[in-house]
Each structure stands twice: as structure tokens, then as C-alpha cells.
Design a protein around this motif. Structure first.
Motif, mmCIF file in Angstrom:
data_model
loop_
_atom_site.group_PDB
_atom_site.id
_atom_site.type_symbol
_atom_site.label_atom_id
_atom_site.label_comp_id
_atom_site.label_asym_id
_atom_site.label_seq_id
_atom_site.Cartn_x
_atom_site.Cartn_y
_atom_site.Cartn_z
ATOM 1 N N MET A 132 0.668 7.129 -7.864
ATOM 2 C CA MET A 132 -0.487 6.161 -7.183
ATOM 3 C C MET A 132 -1.505 5.972 -8.296
ATOM 4 O O MET A 132 -2.170 4.644 -8.053
ATOM 5 C CB MET A 132 -0.992 7.181 -6.237
ATOM 6 N N ASN A 169 0.622 -5.333 5.491
ATOM 7 C CA ASN A 169 1.280 -4.726 4.430
ATOM 8 C C ASN A 169 0.090 -5.046 3.403
ATOM 9 O O ASN A 169 -0.310 -3.964 2.422
ATOM 10 C CB ASN A 169 2.686 -5.469 3.684
ATOM 11 N N TYR A 172 -3.212 -3.231 3.863
ATOM 12 C CA TYR A 172 -3.181 -1.871 4.090
ATOM 13 C C TYR A 172 -3.563 -1.681 2.258
ATOM 14 O O TYR A 172 -4.357 -0.696 2.021
ATOM 15 C CB TYR A 172 -2.141 -1.503 4.417
ATOM 16 N N MET A 173 -2.777 -2.270 1.523
ATOM 17 C CA MET A 173 -2.758 -2.027 -0.075
ATOM 18 C C MET A 173 -4.270 -2.247 -0.717
ATOM 19 O O MET A 173 -4.861 -1.538 -1.312
ATOM 20 C CB MET A 173 -1.657 -2.693 -0.654
ATOM 21 N N HIS A 176 -6.738 0.298 0.706
ATOM 22 C CA HIS A 176 -6.328 1.674 0.272
ATOM 23 C C HIS A 176 -6.899 1.665 -1.382
ATOM 24 O O HIS A 176 -7.389 2.749 -1.622
ATOM 25 C CB HIS A 176 -4.780 1.923 -0.083
ATOM 26 N N PHE A 209 6.510 -5.226 -1.210
ATOM 27 C CA PHE A 209 5.982 -4.135 -0.286
ATOM 28 C C PHE A 209 6.535 -4.850 1.178
ATOM 29 O O PHE A 209 5.923 -5.907 1.584
ATOM 30 C CB PHE A 209 4.446 -4.271 -0.139
ATOM 31 N N ASP A 237 1.847 10.993 -5.905
ATOM 32 C CA ASP A 237 0.093 11.074 -5.958
ATOM 33 C C ASP A 237 -0.567 11.546 -6.997
ATOM 34 O O ASP A 237 -1.447 11.749 -7.096
ATOM 35 C CB ASP A 237 -0.379 11.538 -4.577
ATOM 36 N N LEU A 262 1.821 6.576 0.990
ATOM 37 C CA LEU A 262 1.651 5.093 1.597
ATOM 38 C C LEU A 262 2.269 4.900 2.935
ATOM 39 O O LEU A 262 2.620 4.073 3.415
ATOM 40 C CB LEU A 262 2.164 3.998 0.631
ATOM 41 N N ARG A 264 1.241 5.160 7.330
ATOM 42 C CA ARG A 264 0.296 4.396 8.132
ATOM 43 C C ARG A 264 0.488 4.835 9.538
ATOM 44 O O ARG A 264 1.690 4.844 9.911
ATOM 45 C CB ARG A 264 0.056 3.102 7.813
#
Length: 317
Positions: A132, A169, A172-173, A176, A209, A237, A262, A264
Motif C-alpha cells: 500500500m 474503480n 475509489y483509488m 483512498h 484495476f 498494507d 482494497l 469496498r
């Protein structure tokens, strides 16, 4: 005469009212029949298709017109009342709920599954692990070359491949990693998840992704075909993973244990204000075998399908 005319007119009006009322009621869909439009993020096409086809198989007079769109467009279809349901990865904002309320529409949300964004690379790229902190460096623009990844055996600019600029997708990234400026990133949008897979397969310096349900249904031949020529990256992570055991993948084992970094939630949002076909589908997913279908597609159902186990003993006590 006047009284008779009045009674006649009243009778006609009552008949028209009754006929109109019956016509209106019969035109409404219900959980067993009718046709409604559903807007869904394209990342979830396999699982949404499986759920709607299964429901139609039970109720042949029920039909779903599914619009597969990037998430923002799917939500827009719901707000514009051109879709009854939206299947997306976030709940509506206060402003969006107010739009539906002002239209005198209803608002109901149901958490249906836990999903994972799968990171994929070409099998021509032997790198199959990432952390991560490394992903954070890629998305904030400080890590741009494969040679900057721990234990990487290749070099070259990293290209991030998504289905669409408005997809769940990418959204979200970016959220994040708190990315506001994407101009520093090498992002390529392929058009849909299947095209992401194809692009990555042919371009070893890219990371794709996708929604994991595209490659997690082991019973479907298309899953086997799509999975050819790609790696699904293990993600940790930890900045300094001690071993391979510190890496996790977006499949059911790690999703179910809440280990994959990752993951959701997946939601159905309805604006249906009566007991219609949309509510029937939501009930099917929450209470009937819809949860089994979600599980078969590689996701974790929010409400597991209850299984009864009967134990028998031949021994007399």
C-alpha cells in the motif's frame, strides 16, 4: 329529466374513475411482473447480470433493462428518474437525496456485498506483489517507474489502466489516496473492465484495476479466458512485509477475513415508492438465494444465505 341526466352523468364519471383507477393500478409493476430500468456500474456487470437473469428465470414476466454505466452516470440516471435502481459502491450524498425528495421520490439503500478491486499485471511482468505505501507513492506521483518498487525486476514508466474516468474503480483509488490532481499520473482509460484486462495482458508496464467479479467465477468459461495471461497482484498494507503471508488478494478468503486492503461495499439504491419489481429484487438478494449468487461470483454477501445442517447420530443415548 334533470335528475335522470345528473344520475347518468354521475354514473359515467364513476365508471371513468373506476376504469382509470384499475388501469393505473394494473400498469404498475409488482415483485412478480413488469419491466424496470436498473443502472449499474460496469465493474459489476457479471454479478448484476447473474442476479437479474436468475430473478427473471423465477418470474418469466419480470424484466430488467440494465444500463451498464460508469458509477457517476449510473447515479445520474437514478436522480433523473430514468432508472428505478442503481447498483453502485457508495450511498447518495445529502444533496442527491434532496433531489429525489424534491421529485417526491422515495429513497431506500441496501448493502448487498463486499467487493475487492483487483490489481492485475501481464504475466510477462514477473512482479506479482505490491504494498500500500508503494501504491500511495504511485498515486501521489512520487513513484513513477517500476524500478522504484521493492524487488522489482523491470524498469519503465508505470501506466495505470482503468475502465472509465467516471468509474467506481478510479474514484475509489483517488479517494483512498486523497488524490486531487491527476495530471502527474499516467492513466489510461480502456472503456470497460474487459478491455482493461486485454490492455494489461499486452502491456507489461501497466497495472489494471478491475472489479474482481470479472475473474472470480470459476464456473464460467469467460472467467477462464479473461484470466489468461495476467497476474492478480498480492497487496500488503505493511511497508516492509516480513513474508508472503503479509500479502492478500481480492478473493473470498481474504475478503471474508477483512484482510484485503482494497475492499469496498456494494449497494442497491432504490427510488421506488411502492411495492414494485425493484423491491422484489432487493428482497430476493437479502432473503432468498441472491446471496448464494453473489457468493458464487466471488464476492461476500452482506447477508449470508442461511444454511440448515441436520446432524444425526446412530448411537442411542
Amino acid at each position: 329529466m334533470k335528475r335522470g341526466s345528473s344520475l347518468g352523468i354521475a354514473s359515467v364519471l364513476i365508471s371513468i374513475f373506476i376504469w382509470t383507477g384499475c388501469t393505473s393500478d394494473s400498469s404498475l409493476d409488482n415483485p412478480r411482473q413488469g419491466t424496470i430500468t436498473v443502472a449499474a456500474d460496469e465493474s459489476f456487470r457479471p454479478v448484476v447480470s447473474a442476479l437479474t437473469r436468475a430473478y427473471e428465470g423465477i418470474y418469466p414476466e419480470a424484466h430488467f433493462n440494465v444500463l451498464y454505466r460508469p458509477e457517476q452516470e449510473a447515479i445520474l440516471a437514478l436522480l433523473q428518474d430514468s432508472a428505478r435502481l442503481a447498483i453502485v459502491t457508495r450511498e447518495l450524498t445529502v444533496k442527491e437525496r434532496d433531489i429525489i425528495r424534491k421529485q417526491e421520490g422515495a429513497h431506500r439503500v441496501q448493502h448487498i456485498a463486499i467487493d475487492g478491486i483487483a490489481l492485475i499485471t501481464s504475466k510477462a511482468n514477473s512482479d506479482s506483489l505490491i504494498t500500500m505505501p508503494e501504491l500511495e507513492g504511485i498515486f501521489n506521483g512520487t513513484l513513477t517507474d517500476w524500478s522504484g518498487l521493492k524487488d522489482s525486476n523491470q524498469s519503465g514508466k508505470i501506466t495505470l489502466v482503468f475502465d472509465d474516468a467516471n468509474s467506481s474503480n478510479l474514484g475509489y483509488m483517488l479517494k483512498h489516496f486523497n488524490v486531487e490532481d491527476v495530471t502527474k499520473l499516467r492513466i489510461f482509460t480502456a472503456g470497460n473492465n474487459e478491455k482493461v484486462i486485454d490492455y494489461v495482458r499486452k502491456n507489461p508496464q501497466s497495472i489494471g484495476f478491475i472489479g474482481v467479479n470479472w475473474i472470480s467465477d470459476g464456473d464460467e468459461s469467460i472467467t477462464y479466458e479473461l484470466s489468461k495471461g495476467i497476474h492478480v497482484l498480492g497487496v500488503s498494507d505493511k511497508a516492509e512485509p516480513a513474508s508472503i503471508a503479509d500479502y492478500y488478494q481480492p478473493f473470498q478468503r481474504d475478503l471474508g477475513r477483512r484482510k484485503y486492503p482494497l475492499s469496498r461495499k456494494l449497494y442497491i439504491i432504490s427510488r421506488e415508492g411502492f411495492a414494485g419489481l425493484g423491491g422484489g429484487l432487493m428482497t430476493y438478494i437479502a432473503r432468498d438465494v441472491g446471496g448464494l449468487i453473489i457468493q458464487k461470483m466471488g464476492l461476500i454477501p452482506a447477508i449470508p444465505y442461511p444454511r440448515e445442517i441436520e446432524l444425526r447420530s446412530e448411537q442411542n443415548f
